[in-house]
Scaffold this motif. Structure first.
Motif, PDB file in Angstrom:
ATOM      1  N   ASN A  56      24.944  47.726  13.795  1.00  0.00           N
ATOM      2  CA  ASN A  56      24.277  48.117  14.799  1.00  0.00           C
ATOM      3  C   ASN A  56      24.211  47.453  15.925  1.00  0.00           C
ATOM      4  OD1 ASN A  56      22.226  49.608  16.205  1.00  0.00           O
ATOM      5  ND2 ASN A  56      20.426  48.952  15.208  1.00  0.00           N
ATOM      6  N   ARG A  57      25.295  47.694  17.010  1.00  0.00           N
ATOM      7  CA  ARG A  57      25.662  46.928  18.010  1.00  0.00           C
ATOM      8  C   ARG A  57      25.463  47.762  19.403  1.00  0.00           C
ATOM      9  NH1 ARG A  57      26.187  41.645  17.514  1.00  0.00           N
ATOM     10  NH2 ARG A  57      28.155  41.627  18.570  1.00  0.00           N
ATOM     11  N   ILE A  58      25.229  46.953  20.393  1.00  0.00           N
ATOM     12  CA  ILE A  58      25.046  47.681  21.810  1.00  0.00           C
ATOM     13  C   ILE A  58      26.010  46.812  22.899  1.00  0.00           C
ATOM     14  CG2 ILE A  58      23.150  46.361  22.378  1.00  0.00           C
ATOM     15  CD1 ILE A  58      22.085  48.748  23.895  1.00  0.00           C
ATOM     16  N   ILE A  59      26.645  47.463  23.542  1.00  0.00           N
ATOM     17  CA  ILE A  59      27.602  46.960  24.588  1.00  0.00           C
ATOM     18  C   ILE A  59      26.892  47.257  25.936  1.00  0.00           C
ATOM     19  CG2 ILE A  59      29.680  47.347  25.749  1.00  0.00           C
ATOM     20  CD1 ILE A  59      31.107  47.479  23.076  1.00  0.00           C
ATOM     21  N   ARG A  60      26.763  46.687  26.865  1.00  0.00           N
ATOM     22  CA  ARG A  60      26.135  46.730  28.169  1.00  0.00           C
ATOM     23  C   ARG A  60      27.587  46.687  29.087  1.00  0.00           C
ATOM     24  NH1 ARG A  60      22.424  49.347  29.773  1.00  0.00           N
ATOM     25  NH2 ARG A  60      21.273  47.781  31.126  1.00  0.00           N
ATOM     26  N   VAL A  61      27.740  47.639  29.605  1.00  0.00           N
ATOM     27  CA  VAL A  61      29.196  47.694  30.690  1.00  0.00           C
ATOM     28  C   VAL A  61      29.084  48.529  31.710  1.00  0.00           C
ATOM     29  CG1 VAL A  61      30.249  49.510  29.020  1.00  0.00           C
ATOM     30  CG2 VAL A  61      31.600  47.709  30.625  1.00  0.00           C
ATOM     31  N   ASP A  62      29.490  48.411  32.916  1.00  0.00           N
ATOM     32  CA  ASP A  62      29.585  49.380  34.108  1.00  0.00           C
ATOM     33  C   ASP A  62      30.899  50.340  33.627  1.00  0.00           C
ATOM     34  OD1 ASP A  62      29.462  51.005  36.457  1.00  0.00           O
ATOM     35  OD2 ASP A  62      29.934  49.331  37.535  1.00  0.00           O
ATOM     36  N   ASN A 120      31.933  52.632  37.218  1.00  0.00           N
ATOM     37  CA  ASN A 120      31.986  51.686  38.476  1.00  0.00           C
ATOM     38  C   ASN A 120      31.020  52.187  39.444  1.00  0.00           C
ATOM     39  OD1 ASN A 120      34.332  50.406  37.552  1.00  0.00           O
ATOM     40  ND2 ASN A 120      35.442  52.173  37.887  1.00  0.00           N
ATOM     41  N   ASP A 121      29.677  52.530  38.988  1.00  0.00           N
ATOM     42  CA  ASP A 121      28.723  52.884  40.100  1.00  0.00           C
ATOM     43  C   ASP A 121      27.612  51.565  40.078  1.00  0.00           C
ATOM     44  OD1 ASP A 121      27.288  52.565  37.351  1.00  0.00           O
ATOM     45  OD2 ASP A 121      26.520  54.542  37.614  1.00  0.00           O
ATOM     46  N   ASN A 122      28.135  50.500  39.721  1.00  0.00           N
ATOM     47  CA  ASN A 122      27.203  49.359  39.874  1.00  0.00           C
ATOM     48  C   ASN A 122      26.006  49.352  38.939  1.00  0.00           C
ATOM     49  OD1 ASN A 122      29.119  47.969  41.622  1.00  0.00           O
ATOM     50  ND2 ASN A 122      28.208  49.080  43.422  1.00  0.00           N
ATOM     51  N   GLU A 123      26.124  50.442  38.027  1.00  0.00           N
ATOM     52  CA  GLU A 123      24.976  50.410  36.899  1.00  0.00           C
ATOM     53  C   GLU A 123      25.295  49.939  35.533  1.00  0.00           C
ATOM     54  OE1 GLU A 123      21.629  50.591  37.634  1.00  0.00           O
ATOM     55  OE2 GLU A 123      21.949  50.879  39.907  1.00  0.00           O
ATOM     56  N   LEU A 124      24.811  49.369  34.875  1.00  0.00           N
ATOM     57  CA  LEU A 124      25.124  48.997  33.107  1.00  0.00           C
ATOM     58  C   LEU A 124      24.884  50.234  32.651  1.00  0.00           C
ATOM     59  CD1 LEU A 124      24.470  45.065  32.921  1.00  0.00           C
ATOM     60  CD2 LEU A 124      26.793  46.262  33.238  1.00  0.00           C
ATOM     61  N   GLU A 125      25.720  50.696  31.556  1.00  0.00           N
ATOM     62  CA  GLU A 125      25.801  51.841  30.838  1.00  0.00           C
ATOM     63  C   GLU A 125      25.771  51.093  29.513  1.00  0.00           C
ATOM     64  OE1 GLU A 125      26.278  53.379  34.380  1.00  0.00           O
ATOM     65  OE2 GLU A 125      28.118  52.425  33.212  1.00  0.00           O
ATOM     66  N   SER A 126      25.030  51.952  28.410  1.00  0.00           N
ATOM     67  CA  SER A 126      25.126  51.302  27.072  1.00  0.00           C
ATOM     68  C   SER A 126      26.048  51.917  25.955  1.00  0.00           C
ATOM     69  CB  SER A 126      23.713  51.257  26.471  1.00  0.00           C
ATOM     70  OG  SER A 126      22.590  50.338  27.477  1.00  0.00           O
ATOM     71  N   ILE A 127      26.746  51.361  25.387  1.00  0.00           N
ATOM     72  CA  ILE A 127      27.594  51.805  24.347  1.00  0.00           C
ATOM     73  C   ILE A 127      26.940  51.267  22.916  1.00  0.00           C
ATOM     74  CG2 ILE A 127      29.765  52.354  23.256  1.00  0.00           C
ATOM     75  CD1 ILE A 127      30.872  51.895  25.955  1.00  0.00           C
ATOM     76  N   TYR A 128      26.393  52.343  22.005  1.00  0.00           N
ATOM     77  CA  TYR A 128      26.143  51.875  20.711  1.00  0.00           C
ATOM     78  C   TYR A 128      26.932  52.196  19.886  1.00  0.00           C
ATOM     79  CZ  TYR A 128      21.241  52.068  22.732  1.00  0.00           C
ATOM     80  OH  TYR A 128      20.266  51.768  23.493  1.00  0.00           O
ATOM     81  N   GLY A 165      29.547  57.067  10.713  1.00  0.00           N
ATOM     82  CA  GLY A 165      29.838  56.036  11.736  1.00  0.00           C
ATOM     83  C   GLY A 165      29.761  56.764  12.883  1.00  0.00           C
ATOM     84  N   PHE A 166      29.004  56.227  13.906  1.00  0.00           N
ATOM     85  CA  PHE A 166      28.778  56.796  15.402  1.00  0.00           C
ATOM     86  C   PHE A 166      28.879  55.785  16.459  1.00  0.00           C
ATOM     87  CE2 PHE A 166      25.156  59.000  12.689  1.00  0.00           C
ATOM     88  CZ  PHE A 166      26.120  60.483  12.415  1.00  0.00           C
ATOM     89  N   ILE A 167      29.495  56.271  17.408  1.00  0.00           N
ATOM     90  CA  ILE A 167      29.599  55.492  18.750  1.00  0.00           C
ATOM     91  C   ILE A 167      29.378  56.494  19.649  1.00  0.00           C
ATOM     92  CG2 ILE A 167      30.890  54.105  20.254  1.00  0.00           C
ATOM     93  CD1 ILE A 167      32.699  53.470  17.787  1.00  0.00           C
ATOM     94  N   PHE A 168      28.108  55.833  20.827  1.00  0.00           N
ATOM     95  CA  PHE A 168      27.589  57.046  21.503  1.00  0.00           C
ATOM     96  C   PHE A 168      27.481  56.056  22.945  1.00  0.00           C
ATOM     97  CE2 PHE A 168      24.035  56.227  19.051  1.00  0.00           C
ATOM     98  CZ  PHE A 168      23.128  55.732  19.896  1.00  0.00           C
ATOM     99  N   LEU A 169      27.693  56.832  24.092  1.00  0.00           N
ATOM    100  CA  LEU A 169      27.234  56.499  25.341  1.00  0.00           C
ATOM    101  C   LEU A 169      25.963  56.593  25.798  1.00  0.00           C
ATOM    102  CD1 LEU A 169      28.133  54.943  28.080  1.00  0.00           C
ATOM    103  CD2 LEU A 169      28.988  57.071  28.761  1.00  0.00           C
ATOM    104  N   VAL A 170      25.113  55.841  26.467  1.00  0.00           N
ATOM    105  CA  VAL A 170      23.869  56.329  27.099  1.00  0.00           C
ATOM    106  C   VAL A 170      24.169  56.041  28.597  1.00  0.00           C
ATOM    107  CG1 VAL A 170      21.365  55.925  27.368  1.00  0.00           C
ATOM    108  CG2 VAL A 170      22.551  55.885  25.117  1.00  0.00           C
ATOM    109  N   ASP A 171      23.921  57.096  29.300  1.00  0.00           N
ATOM    110  CA  ASP A 171      24.298  56.953  30.877  1.00  0.00           C
ATOM    111  C   ASP A 171      22.951  57.728  31.518  1.00  0.00           C
ATOM    112  OD1 ASP A 171      25.021  56.627  33.452  1.00  0.00           O
ATOM    113  OD2 ASP A 171      26.964  57.556  33.261  1.00  0.00           O
ATOM    114  N   ASP A 172      22.484  57.154  32.372  1.00  0.00           N
ATOM    115  CA  ASP A 172      21.166  58.030  32.949  1.00  0.00           C
ATOM    116  C   ASP A 172      20.160  58.504  31.724  1.00  0.00           C
ATOM    117  OD1 ASP A 172      21.706  57.088  35.485  1.00  0.00           O
ATOM    118  OD2 ASP A 172      22.918  58.773  35.936  1.00  0.00           O
ATOM    119  N   SER A 173      19.861  57.766  30.677  1.00  0.00           N
ATOM    120  CA  SER A 173      19.025  58.194  29.519  1.00  0.00           C
ATOM    121  C   SER A 173      19.671  59.462  28.917  1.00  0.00           C
ATOM    122  CB  SER A 173      17.659  58.726  30.359  1.00  0.00           C
ATOM    123  OG  SER A 173      16.947  57.432  30.841  1.00  0.00           O
ATOM    124  N   LYS A 174      20.821  59.864  29.009  1.00  0.00           N
ATOM    125  CA  LYS A 174      21.587  60.850  28.493  1.00  0.00           C
ATOM    126  C   LYS A 174      22.523  60.483  27.485  1.00  0.00           C
ATOM    127  CE  LYS A 174      23.731  65.476  28.967  1.00  0.00           C
ATOM    128  NZ  LYS A 174      24.159  66.589  29.811  1.00  0.00           N
TER     129      LYS A 174
END
Length: 257
Positions: free
Chosen positions: A151-157, A160-168, A184-193
């Motif tokens: 159960n991991r989370i990555i914080r990365v831009d 390139n919008d200078n905002e960190l997104e999350s990858i679970y 097994g799930f991997i998903f991105l959260v960008d602007d709460s979506k």
């Protein structure tokens, strides 16, 4: 008769010398004349080629065509060195003096390209069972009480919008607890979506069929954003590798091995 033998001997010597010269010349110039290309050796499991705007997955039979190409080699997202590579069932690395590097390439990535690229820097840590994970569980009818192995989370831009997104990365693969379903799930959260990257569900916890997914690399290549996902099998089947592109709030699988 003696003169003929000498004559043929000289011809044979010159032919052998010419072949050796051509092989050495090819070895040193294999990728010097390539244009608008990108070759990606992902451990010994996958080899992706970008050429003329198209992506190809190169199987083991044809990887030797890229022998002696010069690769930027990375381990754990850190640049190691530029190495020439030879494929003979596995990749072997050689320095600029043609000395073999006594190290396994299995968990590394090599990139050979004349196009711009950059490996993304990111932070990864353990995650909680937050609202985004619960939303994905609800979407796939997974109980919140199920035991997880990652159960991991990555914080990365990523864009390139200078905002960190999350990858679970969420999975219960290779659990020591008997469970009725393996996922097994991997998903991105960008602007709460939520944007699903990888999803796989197995009906039973069968180790021979199950693989454990993880994000192996994130990079900008040719001014585009890519996420590389690996899924390692429990057995000796190696791993499957998938490449995704994130563009305009859309996630698309580009290629896999």
């Amino acid at each position: 008769m003696k003169n003929k033998k000498i004559y043929y001997g000289i011809i044979l010597f010159l032919l052998v010398y010419l072949v050796i010269f051509l092989l050495l010349f090819k070895k040193d110039t294999n990728n010097k004349n390539k244009k608008n290309y990108g070759a990606f050796a992902i451990g010994n499991d996958a080899f992706f080629l970008y050429e003329n705007g198209n992506w190809l997955s190169i199987n083991t039979r044809y990887r030797k065509n890229y022998n002696w190409y010069l690769f930027d080699v990375y381990s754990d997202n850190e640049f190691l060195a530029k190495y020439s590579m030879i494929y003979s069932g596995i990749w072997n690395m050689f320095d600029d003096k043609k000395n073999k590097i006594d190290d396994s390439f299995n968990e590394k990535i090599g990139i050979s390209t004349d196009l711009s690229y950059k490996m993304k820097e990111y932070n990864e840590k353990d995650s909680s069972l937050d609202s985004y994970v619960k939303q994905v569980f609800e979407r796939y009818n997974i109980p919140n009480t199920i035991a997880l192995t990652s159960n991991r989370i990555i914080r990365v831009d990523i864009d390139n919008d200078n905002e960190l997104e999350s990858i679970y990365t969420i999975t219960n693969a290779f659990s020591e607890i008997e469970q009725s379903i393996t996922f097994g799930f991997i998903f991105l959260v960008d602007d709460s979506k939520i944007y699903m990257i990888y999803d796989e569900i197995f009906e039973r916890n069968t180790l021979s069929d199950t693989c454990k997914p993880y994000v192996s690399h994130i990079l900008d290549f040719n001014h585009k954003n890519y996420i590389m996902v690996s899924c390692a099998y429990y057995s000796d089947l190696g791993r499957k590798v998938l490449l995704y592109r994130y563009k305009d709030k859309k996630m698309k699988e580009v290629i896999s091995n």
